[in-house]
Enzyme design. Structure first.
Site, PDB file in Angstrom:
ATOM      1  N   ASP A 294       0.863  -1.173   0.000  1.00  0.00           N
ATOM      2  CA  ASP A 294       0.000   0.000   0.000  1.00  0.00           C
ATOM      3  C   ASP A 294       0.912   1.239   0.000  1.00  0.00           C
ATOM      4  O   ASP A 294       2.136   1.142   0.085  1.00  0.00           O
ATOM      5  CB  ASP A 294      -0.959  -0.009   1.195  1.00  0.00           C
ATOM      6  CG  ASP A 294      -2.183   0.868   0.911  1.00  0.00           C
ATOM      7  OD1 ASP A 294      -2.122   1.694  -0.012  1.00  0.00           O
ATOM      8  OD2 ASP A 294      -3.199   0.742   1.629  1.00  0.00           O
TER       9      ASP A 294
HETATM   10  C1  BGC Z   1      -4.994   3.299   0.256  1.00  0.00           C
HETATM   11  C2  BGC Z   1      -5.212   2.324  -0.875  1.00  0.00           C
HETATM   12  C3  BGC Z   1      -4.998   2.998  -2.195  1.00  0.00           C
HETATM   13  C4  BGC Z   1      -3.630   3.630  -2.211  1.00  0.00           C
HETATM   14  C5  BGC Z   1      -3.288   4.295  -3.513  1.00  0.00           C
HETATM   15  C6  BGC Z   1      -3.721   4.093   0.112  1.00  0.00           C
HETATM   16  O1  BGC Z   1      -3.645   5.122   1.032  1.00  0.00           O
HETATM   17  O2  BGC Z   1      -4.993   2.585   1.477  1.00  0.00           O
HETATM   18  O3  BGC Z   1      -6.504   1.781  -0.796  1.00  0.00           O
HETATM   19  O4  BGC Z   1      -5.174   2.073  -3.229  1.00  0.00           O
HETATM   20  O5  BGC Z   1      -3.564   4.599  -1.182  1.00  0.00           O
HETATM   21  O6  BGC Z   1      -4.002   5.435  -3.706  1.00  0.00           O
END
Ligand code: BGC
Length: 769
Positions: A294
């Site tokens: 993530d």
């Molecule tokens: C979130 C994800 C997301 C990623 C990219 C993160 O902060 O937890 O769900 O896909 O950012 O934007």
């Protein structure tokens, strides 16, 4: 009204079927294709330097989607020198083409980039938030929404989406409950698979298919106290039986990638958790795609207390993390770790191979520009068909929580309505969370939708009535983007006065209230999950007038609604419906569509009951209603939810017959058929979600009081009846036991069928091995 319903339903069903027919289970590569891919990737990797391999593992953000403090600079340079494998948060064919050309023409080995984005509930045409979408219990509509999202996303050059989000959540305080499908592993699994099918289209090479990325692996929804990014601490039994099944279902459906979560699993952050990313995911489940972290979750392992960036990056590559999102831990440290023999080249090769394979499966080596077609950008986005599908899906997602004296549907002609509330004449909050490509200016407000349906035939008296919130500290937290929540020029008292005046002039009050866009989603946990006080004050003044009050409720999570339930005549939960919000809401309020949504999360009476979910264990001293000492209960509140899982009313009435079984004693692999006849005894055509639950009352471990095992959504004309039959095999009796063996245990089983988890008919069978 009868005719309108029946005609519409035929259209809806056929639209959903049209989209569904070409899909089946994920098409596996043939052995010959796999051999070709392996040979291609092996030959390419032979030519690659260590730096080029590590470059493939580096995912950067193009800047349109930032959810942390770190962003990437100098992307153009990075692409040209081969230190970037993919970009997310950049879309539009001209920008994407520039980057793809830089990668393909400008680098030594011409390796294309993968382009990702958080396409969560639609790309440009926004569908209901996932929690709302799950309330449709309509897998055809859900799959169709992902298909349309994929078409729109690829029309802007994307080939990878960070969806489906399949985290089971039992805690409404957690803001990201809005992004998932609720609390049930069976339904969650079905929805996860439907979304993967919709995105990947059984053929990743198709120019309108995107690779799915299942997230957040794993257990992210189990955050303690519902607090964002918080610790998760859970037994293996809870993991295997309740939290892991939707990820597994998405993997089984062929999802090409998976995202590690921010939280710890058994004390080890997911991003560096070898048991999770290798033993479970690859060895037990057979996952063949790649794992991406993530957003900076790799760097955050340092904050979790596992060492500096080099240490945690080495641990991550060894654990099975293939791609590093934004944090550049891999880029900056892996080579050194290799030189210091802290990691093996095999780990880098594994990760690099999986990412190259993903690009191969997407057909990017054959045609890096396959989804970069400026014509499609003009023709395939926000089409009338896409908007119609979003409207229909929204209509199906609304849950009628209360409808005293059949106050709904409202009359389309005659009389007057006071339309009040901060969400009534509002476009911005229609879309809900995670709408990076969504343009709120193009959404339909409730006011616009109502005007379209009733024209001048009903007098509308409008007043904003209250701010979303009067609390300026809270407001600051909500305004992470400019102008999301604002204070009216009028004072709160003046606004309420206006609402009361509008109501006095009207026969009925329609109050559009609840949570604004940024009150749910990432980093939006709340300890108080009621409607904000400013809005409650307005509702309380309006209630004093004694006029019938209909609440149209926006929410990204279950809310505590005891007062509203006691004082409003009707409550229609519309979640955040998306681009077509106002049209869908007006259609339902005025009876062009009869609501059929059912809750996929339990609504508590009080935040103190959380976690509250229907498939709980019994305890040794189960709750009995009434004041008894020494039971598992509260002194000050009942254990019952305000609205149970699976609940949702209709404008019509459905009655259920007793359950009929083909047999009551079974052996081994026999099939049990359980049927009920459902009759529409009301005045309107409508749809009903018939739900099958099973309880295993005696087992080697304590089992839930009931578990959803199947459901069918049926449409019935007034006076019509249909028999719904569930075929039950021993697969539906299986669970993970203390040895984590997945099997069923012979004995008695309770079979329940009904309209929601708390209202079912029930019968028993004996099933022997
Ligand atoms: C979130 C994800 C997301 C990623 C990219 C993160 O902060 O937890 O769900 O896909 O950012 O934007």
């Amino acid at each position: 009204m009868k005719n309108i319903f029946s005609r519409k339903r035929v259209l809806y069903v056929s639209a959903a079927l049209l989209f569904c027919l070409p899909f089946g289970r994920a098409m596996a590569q043939t052995p010959a294709e796999t051999a070709r891919m392996n040979a291609y990737v092996s030959a390419l990797m032979k030519k690659m330097t260590i730096d080029e391999k590590i470059g493939q593992l580096n995912l950067v953000t193009g800047g349109m989607a930032i959810t942390g403090s770190v962003t990437n600079n100098g992307i153009g340079e990075g692409v040209k020198n081969g230190s970037i494998g993919g970009i997310f948060g950049l879309y539009g064919t001209s920008d994407v083409r520039k980057m793809q050309e830089a990668a393909v023409k400008g680098t030594r080995l011409h390796i294309p980039l993968i382009f990702g984005l958080d396409v969560i509930h639609g790309h440009r045409t926004i569908f209901p938030i996932p929690l709302g979408m799950s309330a449709t219990w309509d897998l055809g509509l859900i799959e169709q929404s992902a298909r349309i999202a994929a078409k729109e996303a690829t029309a802007e050059g994307l080939n990878w989406v960070f969806s489906p989000m399949v985290d089971i959540a039992r805690d409404a305080r957690w803001g990201r409950i809005s992004e998932g499908s609720g609390e049930d592993p069976y339904l969650g699994g079905k929805i996860a698979a439907a979304m993967v099918r919709g995105y990947q289209h059984n053929n990743l090479k198709a120019p309108d298919a995107v690779m799915a990325c299942v997230k957040h692996f794993a257990l992210y929804g189990g955050a303690e106290a519902g607090r964002e990014y918080n610790t998760v601490d859970m037994s293996r039994l809870a993991m295997y039986n309740y939290y892991l099944p939707p990820y597994r279902a998405a993997v089984d459906a062929g999802a090409g990638s998976i995202m590690s979560s921010f939280n710890v699993v058994d004390g080890v952050p997911s991003t560096v958790n070898k048991w999770l990313l290798t033993d479970l995911l690859r060895k037990q489940w057979g996952f063949k795609g790649f794992v991406v972290s993530d957003y900076t979750s790799l760097n955050e392992v340092t904050e979790h207390g596992l060492g500096d960036l080099q240490t945690v990056s080495a641990r991550a590559i060894n654990a099975g993390l293939d791609m590093d999102m934004v944090g550049e831990g891999y880029l900056k440290t892996l080579k050194q770790s290799l030189q210091e023999k802290k990691i093996s080249i095999n780990d880098i090769d594994r990760a690099c191979r999986l990412i190259l394979e993903a690009k191969y499966k997407l057909g990017l080596f054959a045609d890096p520009y396959k989804s970069i077609d400026p014509r499609r950008e003009k023709t395939d986005i926000m089409t009338a068909e896409n908007r119609a599908a979003a409207r229909i899906t929204a209509e199906h997602s609304f849950v009628l929580l209360k409808n005293d004296n059949q106050i709904l549907p409202l009359k389309k002609s005659g009389g007057s309505i006071a339309l009040v509330g901060p969400l009534a004449d509002n476009k911005r909050d229609m879309l809900g969370t995670w709408v990076i490509g969504g343009e709120w200016e193009k959404s339909v407000s409730v006011m616009e939708g109502i005007k379209k349906v009733v024209g001048d035939n009903v007098k509308i008296n409008y007043a904003r009535g209250s701010n979303i919130t009067d609390d300026t500290t809270f407001m600051k937290r909500l305004n992470f983007g400019p102008g999301m929540v604002w204070l009216d020029k009028q004072s709160p008292d003046e606004m309420i006065d206006d609402a009361v005046k509008a109501a006095k002039k009207s026969d009925i009050i329609v109050a559009v209230v609840g949570e604004s866009q940024s009150m749910s989603g990432e980093s939006s946990s709340r300890s108080d999950i009621s409607i904000p006080e400013s809005q409650q004050k307005m509702l309380k003044e309006l209630a004093k007038l004694g006029k019938p009050m209909v609440l149209v409720l926006f929410n990204g999570r279950p809310l505590t609604l005891q007062w509203e339930n006691d004082n409003a005549a009707a409550i229609l939960d519309v979640w955040a419906p998306g681009t077509e919000a106002g049209n869908a809401i007006a259609n339902v309020l005025f009876g062009n569509y009869n609501p059929s949504g059912k809750l996929t999360t339990t609504f508590p009476r009080s935040v103190g009951q959380i976690p509250l979910y229907y498939n709980h264990l019994n305890t040794g001293r189960p709750y009995t209603s009434g004041p008894t000492k020494f039971r598992s209960d509260y002194l000050d509140i009942s254990n019952d939810p305000l609205y149970p899982f699976g609940y949702g009313l209709s404008y019509t009435k459905f009655s259920y017959s007793d359950i009929k079984l083909n047999k009551s004693v079974l052996v081994g692999n026999e099939t049990l058929t359980a049927s009920v006849t459902v009759s529409n005894t009301g005045k309107y055509a409508g749809e009903e979600v018939v739900q099958l639950y099973i309880k295993d009352p005696v087992a080697s471990i304590s089992r839930p009081v009931k578990e959803l095992k199947d459901f069918k959504k049926i449409a019935l004309q007034p006076g019509e009846q249909k028999t719904v039959t569930f075929n039950i095999t021993t697969d539906k009796l299986k669970f993970y036991n203390s040895d984590l063996r997945y099997d069923w245990e012979p004995g008695e089983f309770v079979i329940e069928i009904g309209t929601n988890s708390a209202t079912t008919g029930s019968t028993r069978v004996i099933w022997n091995k």
